[in-house]
Design a protein around this motif. Sequence first.
Motif, PDB file in Angstrom:
ATOM      1  N   ALA A  24       0.826  -1.203   0.000  1.00 29.01           N
ATOM      2  CA  ALA A  24       0.000   0.000   0.000  1.00 29.01           C
ATOM      3  C   ALA A  24       0.862   1.256   0.000  1.00 29.01           C
ATOM      4  N   GLY A  25       1.830   1.323   0.911  1.00 29.46           N
ATOM      5  CA  GLY A  25       2.710   2.482   0.962  1.00 29.46           C
ATOM      6  C   GLY A  25       3.543   2.626  -0.298  1.00 29.46           C
ATOM      7  N   SER A  26       4.014   1.509  -0.837  1.00 26.90           N
ATOM      8  CA  SER A  26       4.800   1.551  -2.071  1.00 26.90           C
ATOM      9  C   SER A  26       3.968   2.101  -3.223  1.00 26.90           C
ATOM     10  N   ALA A  27       2.723   1.650  -3.323  1.00 28.94           N
ATOM     11  CA  ALA A  27       1.844   2.117  -4.393  1.00 28.94           C
ATOM     12  C   ALA A  27       1.540   3.603  -4.253  1.00 28.94           C
ATOM     13  N   VAL A  28       1.347   4.067  -3.023  1.00 27.77           N
ATOM     14  CA  VAL A  28       1.090   5.492  -2.795  1.00 27.77           C
ATOM     15  C   VAL A  28       2.282   6.329  -3.252  1.00 27.77           C
ATOM     16  N   CYS A  29       3.487   5.880  -2.956  1.00 26.33           N
ATOM     17  CA  CYS A  29       4.674   6.628  -3.390  1.00 26.33           C
ATOM     18  C   CYS A  29       4.758   6.699  -4.910  1.00 26.33           C
TER      19      CYS A  29
END
Length: 258
Positions: free
Chosen positions: A54-59
Amino acid sequence: RLEVNISARYHDQDLTGYNVVAEIPGTDLKDEIVMLGAHYDSWHAGTGATDNAAGSAVCLEAARIIQALGLKPRRTIRVALWGGEEQGLLGSRAYVGNHFAKRIGPQGNQPGAQNANAQIEIKPAHEKFAGYFNLDNGTGKIRGVYMQGNEAVRPIFRAWLAPFKDMGATTLTISNTGGTDHLAFDAVGLPGFQFIQDTVEYDTRTHHSNMDVYDRIQADDMKQASVIMAAFVYNTAMRDKKLPRKPLPGQPVVQSGK
């Protein structure tokens, strides 16, 4: 009676951990760096959807937003997807140590180490670093920022959050938060921050469990987080001064020309 045959294979040909790094080049301040990041490794029981795909996709989406709008940041924006976070922030700690600064001694770049007598080997890029923003608390909306004891950023972040009041992002806390990659930056005196997020099911269901799968992702929450991440990164890239810093957490300082 149940019989199970299990065939397992260990993939141990390459035991090296990897970070994935990409940049949006800056303009007049291109030698200064703003970073955003999240770890892409995960525990094996699920697929790591909320921790931390999730965090990777947001970045990645935040970088896409900046590019799609045709924005030209003054500072270079660097996206980092970290490996080895689950083993102790290994990817981010190694990256910070290789590029910006590292603590010398038995604790090394151990996050949270506050030995006032520690030596910190400073590299030239340390001075050129403007700020780092991390996302690693699941799929929930951003509600604000942990300021990591850096009171000087409060008026800056308050102004940056103002446009997102209707999205529910209003909170600034002086508190520290631990357990993720912004600590690698904070440990050597660089401004690194983790966003406050809605917990959703993170602590009760998905974190390090076999239920950390795609079905638990909240798409609208991630869109909100991507917009706020993009805004904070872009604002940091555009302001006249780098973000304020706390005092260097260790003395004396050993300068390094590498």
